[in-house]
Design a protein around this motif. Structure first.
Motif, PDB file in Angstrom:
ATOM      1  N   GLN A  21       0.829  -1.197   0.000  1.00  0.00           N
ATOM      2  CA  GLN A  21       0.000   0.000   0.000  1.00  0.00           C
ATOM      3  C   GLN A  21       0.867   1.253   0.000  1.00  0.00           C
ATOM      4  OE1 GLN A  21      -2.134  -1.163   3.488  1.00  0.00           O
ATOM      5  NE2 GLN A  21      -3.986  -1.644   2.321  1.00  0.00           N
ATOM      6  N   TRP A  22       1.966   1.215   0.729  1.00  0.00           N
ATOM      7  CA  TRP A  22       2.876   2.357   0.787  1.00  0.00           C
ATOM      8  C   TRP A  22       3.499   2.620  -0.580  1.00  0.00           C
ATOM      9  CZ3 TRP A  22       2.841   5.697   4.537  1.00  0.00           C
ATOM     10  CH2 TRP A  22       3.830   6.659   4.590  1.00  0.00           C
ATOM     11  N   LYS A  23       3.914   1.544  -1.261  1.00  0.00           N
ATOM     12  CA  LYS A  23       4.497   1.680  -2.602  1.00  0.00           C
ATOM     13  C   LYS A  23       3.462   2.231  -3.582  1.00  0.00           C
ATOM     14  CE  LYS A  23       7.974  -1.903  -2.088  1.00  0.00           C
ATOM     15  NZ  LYS A  23       8.412  -3.236  -2.507  1.00  0.00           N
ATOM     16  N   LEU A  24       2.226   1.775  -3.463  1.00  0.00           N
ATOM     17  CA  LEU A  24       1.159   2.269  -4.329  1.00  0.00           C
ATOM     18  C   LEU A  24       0.932   3.765  -4.088  1.00  0.00           C
ATOM     19  CD1 LEU A  24      -1.082   1.775  -6.393  1.00  0.00           C
ATOM     20  CD2 LEU A  24      -2.581   1.131  -4.496  1.00  0.00           C
ATOM     21  N   LEU A  25       0.921   4.172  -2.836  1.00  0.00           N
ATOM     22  CA  LEU A  25       0.755   5.585  -2.503  1.00  0.00           C
ATOM     23  C   LEU A  25       1.891   6.421  -3.096  1.00  0.00           C
ATOM     24  CD1 LEU A  25      -0.759   7.818  -1.014  1.00  0.00           C
ATOM     25  CD2 LEU A  25       0.591   7.251   1.024  1.00  0.00           C
ATOM     26  N   GLU A  26       3.112   5.966  -2.969  1.00  0.00           N
ATOM     27  CA  GLU A  26       4.256   6.682  -3.540  1.00  0.00           C
ATOM     28  C   GLU A  26       4.125   6.794  -5.059  1.00  0.00           C
ATOM     29  OE1 GLU A  26       7.511   4.321  -2.010  1.00  0.00           O
ATOM     30  OE2 GLU A  26       7.976   5.853  -0.515  1.00  0.00           O
ATOM     31  N   GLN A  27       3.686   5.707  -5.691  1.00  0.00           N
ATOM     32  CA  GLN A  27       3.505   5.698  -7.148  1.00  0.00           C
ATOM     33  C   GLN A  27       2.419   6.693  -7.556  1.00  0.00           C
ATOM     34  OE1 GLN A  27       2.505   1.868  -8.771  1.00  0.00           O
ATOM     35  NE2 GLN A  27       2.260   2.665 -10.837  1.00  0.00           N
ATOM     36  N   LEU A  28       1.329   6.728  -6.824  1.00  0.00           N
ATOM     37  CA  LEU A  28       0.247   7.665  -7.130  1.00  0.00           C
ATOM     38  C   LEU A  28       0.704   9.114  -6.992  1.00  0.00           C
ATOM     39  CD1 LEU A  28      -2.798   5.877  -5.441  1.00  0.00           C
ATOM     40  CD2 LEU A  28      -2.368   6.156  -7.892  1.00  0.00           C
ATOM     41  N   VAL A  29       1.467   9.414  -5.973  1.00  0.00           N
ATOM     42  CA  VAL A  29       1.982  10.774  -5.784  1.00  0.00           C
ATOM     43  C   VAL A  29       2.884  11.153  -6.950  1.00  0.00           C
ATOM     44  CG1 VAL A  29       3.517  12.195  -4.352  1.00  0.00           C
ATOM     45  CG2 VAL A  29       1.741  10.802  -3.276  1.00  0.00           C
ATOM     46  N   GLN A  30       3.734  10.231  -7.394  1.00  0.00           N
ATOM     47  CA  GLN A  30       4.607  10.512  -8.533  1.00  0.00           C
ATOM     48  C   GLN A  30       3.786  10.750  -9.799  1.00  0.00           C
ATOM     49  OE1 GLN A  30       7.254   7.153  -8.658  1.00  0.00           O
ATOM     50  NE2 GLN A  30       8.644   8.002  -7.132  1.00  0.00           N
ATOM     51  N   GLU A  31       2.747   9.962 -10.017  1.00  0.00           N
ATOM     52  CA  GLU A  31       1.900  10.134 -11.199  1.00  0.00           C
ATOM     53  C   GLU A  31       1.180  11.480 -11.181  1.00  0.00           C
ATOM     54  OE1 GLU A  31      -0.733   6.788 -11.831  1.00  0.00           O
ATOM     55  OE2 GLU A  31       0.936   5.380 -11.676  1.00  0.00           O
ATOM     56  N   VAL A  32       0.671  11.875 -10.027  1.00  0.00           N
ATOM     57  CA  VAL A  32      -0.005  13.174  -9.916  1.00  0.00           C
ATOM     58  C   VAL A  32       0.971  14.300 -10.226  1.00  0.00           C
ATOM     59  CG1 VAL A  32      -1.042  14.794  -8.270  1.00  0.00           C
ATOM     60  CG2 VAL A  32      -1.829  12.422  -8.338  1.00  0.00           C
ATOM     61  N   ASN A  33       2.166  14.218  -9.678  1.00  0.00           N
ATOM     62  CA  ASN A  33       3.170  15.255  -9.946  1.00  0.00           C
ATOM     63  C   ASN A  33       3.549  15.301 -11.426  1.00  0.00           C
ATOM     64  OD1 ASN A  33       3.231  16.121  -7.299  1.00  0.00           O
ATOM     65  ND2 ASN A  33       4.987  14.846  -6.756  1.00  0.00           N
ATOM     66  N   GLN A  34       3.678  14.143 -12.057  1.00  0.00           N
ATOM     67  CA  GLN A  34       4.018  14.085 -13.481  1.00  0.00           C
ATOM     68  C   GLN A  34       2.893  14.684 -14.323  1.00  0.00           C
ATOM     69  OE1 GLN A  34       4.419  10.116 -15.107  1.00  0.00           O
ATOM     70  NE2 GLN A  34       5.759  10.838 -16.737  1.00  0.00           N
ATOM     71  N   GLN A  35       1.650  14.338 -14.022  1.00  0.00           N
ATOM     72  CA  GLN A  35       0.515  14.886 -14.764  1.00  0.00           C
ATOM     73  C   GLN A  35       0.402  16.393 -14.565  1.00  0.00           C
ATOM     74  OE1 GLN A  35      -2.845  12.534 -13.536  1.00  0.00           O
ATOM     75  NE2 GLN A  35      -2.241  10.799 -14.807  1.00  0.00           N
ATOM     76  N   THR A  36       0.653  16.863 -13.363  1.00  0.00           N
ATOM     77  CA  THR A  36       0.626  18.297 -13.095  1.00  0.00           C
ATOM     78  C   THR A  36       1.661  19.024 -13.943  1.00  0.00           C
ATOM     79  OG1 THR A  36      -0.160  17.943 -10.834  1.00  0.00           O
ATOM     80  CG2 THR A  36       0.876  20.063 -11.301  1.00  0.00           C
ATOM     81  N   GLU A  37       2.851  18.458 -14.035  1.00  0.00           N
ATOM     82  CA  GLU A  37       3.909  19.066 -14.852  1.00  0.00           C
ATOM     83  C   GLU A  37       3.526  19.054 -16.329  1.00  0.00           C
ATOM     84  OE1 GLU A  37       7.068  21.203 -15.828  1.00  0.00           O
ATOM     85  OE2 GLU A  37       6.418  20.795 -13.778  1.00  0.00           O
ATOM     86  N   GLN A  38       2.945  17.961 -16.799  1.00  0.00           N
ATOM     87  CA  GLN A  38       2.518  17.884 -18.196  1.00  0.00           C
ATOM     88  C   GLN A  38       1.438  18.924 -18.499  1.00  0.00           C
ATOM     89  OE1 GLN A  38       1.381  13.758 -18.405  1.00  0.00           O
ATOM     90  NE2 GLN A  38       3.386  13.114 -19.171  1.00  0.00           N
ATOM     91  N   LEU A  39       0.522  19.138 -17.578  1.00  0.00           N
ATOM     92  CA  LEU A  39      -0.515  20.152 -17.771  1.00  0.00           C
ATOM     93  C   LEU A  39       0.074  21.558 -17.810  1.00  0.00           C
ATOM     94  CD1 LEU A  39      -3.374  18.726 -15.549  1.00  0.00           C
ATOM     95  CD2 LEU A  39      -3.410  19.013 -18.024  1.00  0.00           C
ATOM     96  N   LYS A  40       1.061  21.812 -16.975  1.00  0.00           N
ATOM     97  CA  LYS A  40       1.719  23.121 -17.003  1.00  0.00           C
ATOM     98  C   LYS A  40       2.427  23.345 -18.338  1.00  0.00           C
ATOM     99  CE  LYS A  40       2.413  23.795 -12.072  1.00  0.00           C
ATOM    100  NZ  LYS A  40       3.396  23.927 -10.979  1.00  0.00           N
ATOM    101  N   GLN A  41       3.079  22.305 -18.853  1.00  0.00           N
ATOM    102  CA  GLN A  41       3.740  22.416 -20.152  1.00  0.00           C
ATOM    103  C   GLN A  41       2.713  22.659 -21.263  1.00  0.00           C
ATOM    104  OE1 GLN A  41       6.087  18.853 -20.560  1.00  0.00           O
ATOM    105  NE2 GLN A  41       7.517  19.462 -18.965  1.00  0.00           N
ATOM    106  N   MET A  42       1.562  21.998 -21.178  1.00  0.00           N
ATOM    107  CA  MET A  42       0.514  22.203 -22.156  1.00  0.00           C
ATOM    108  C   MET A  42       0.023  23.645 -22.101  1.00  0.00           C
ATOM    109  SD  MET A  42      -3.308  20.600 -22.500  1.00  0.00           S
ATOM    110  CE  MET A  42      -3.753  21.386 -20.975  1.00  0.00           C
ATOM    111  N   GLN A  43      -0.141  24.179 -20.910  1.00  0.00           N
ATOM    112  CA  GLN A  43      -0.593  25.560 -20.769  1.00  0.00           C
ATOM    113  C   GLN A  43       0.402  26.516 -21.417  1.00  0.00           C
ATOM    114  OE1 GLN A  43      -0.675  27.201 -16.831  1.00  0.00           O
ATOM    115  NE2 GLN A  43      -1.966  28.904 -17.438  1.00  0.00           N
ATOM    116  N   GLU A  44       1.699  26.271 -21.239  1.00  0.00           N
ATOM    117  CA  GLU A  44       2.714  27.124 -21.863  1.00  0.00           C
ATOM    118  C   GLU A  44       2.618  27.059 -23.383  1.00  0.00           C
ATOM    119  OE1 GLU A  44       6.607  26.218 -20.321  1.00  0.00           O
ATOM    120  OE2 GLU A  44       5.920  26.456 -18.254  1.00  0.00           O
ATOM    121  N   LYS A  45       2.411  25.856 -23.925  1.00  0.00           N
ATOM    122  CA  LYS A  45       2.265  25.715 -25.378  1.00  0.00           C
ATOM    123  C   LYS A  45       1.051  26.490 -25.870  1.00  0.00           C
ATOM    124  CE  LYS A  45       4.382  21.168 -25.882  1.00  0.00           C
ATOM    125  NZ  LYS A  45       4.129  19.759 -26.219  1.00  0.00           N
TER     126      LYS A  45
END
Length: 132
Positions: free
Chosen positions: A6-30
């Motif tokens: 469960q801890w590993k899953l939580l860490e993975q989810l946090v990483q995915e959220v951060n990655q998606q947030t960064e991708q959305l910011k890059q899309m906004q810049e484009k």
């Protein structure tokens, strides 16, 4: 207590959220950098618009005043604004499609709107697992 899996899953989810947030910011810049230019067939009028359809430049051939009447010039400018705005909306949809399919772009990019208003700050992964 939270198990190792469960801890590993939580860490993975946090990483995915951060990655998606960064991708959305890059899309906004484009999207912010998008523009489109339309030129009349006779080359007398050229208009560039930004991502919200805002007119950035209007270029007129110096001969335009001898070749077109005021109403023809006005109609040509309006036509080129419309063409450029449609092009930039299409470009915007292409950039946004992977993230927001079927969502009208005007809902996201109306006056005073930005993706950052929709996003939380990046999450930090949890620290070391607490002792059991």
């Amino acid at each position: 207590m939270v198990g190792d899996e469960q801890w590993k899953l939580l860490e993975q989810l946090v990483q995915e959220v951060n990655q998606q947030t960064e991708q959305l910011k890059q899309m906004q810049e484009k999207v912010r950098d998008l523009s489109a230019t339309s030129r009349s067939k006779d080359g007398m009028v050229s208009v560039t618009v930004g991502p919200r359809g805002d007119v950035r430049t209007i270029d007129l051939d110096p001969r335009v005043y001898r070749k077109l009447s005021p109403s023809e010039l006005s109609a040509s400018i309006v036509e080129q604004i419309g063409k450029a705005a449609r092009q930039v909306r299409g470009d915007m949809k292409e950039v946004m499609e992977p993230f927001v399919p079927d969502l009208p772009t005007d809902d996201l990019f109306g006056e005073d709107m930005s993706f950052e208003a929709f996003l939380r700050r990046p999450c930090k992964p949890p620290g070391p697992r607490p002792p059991m």
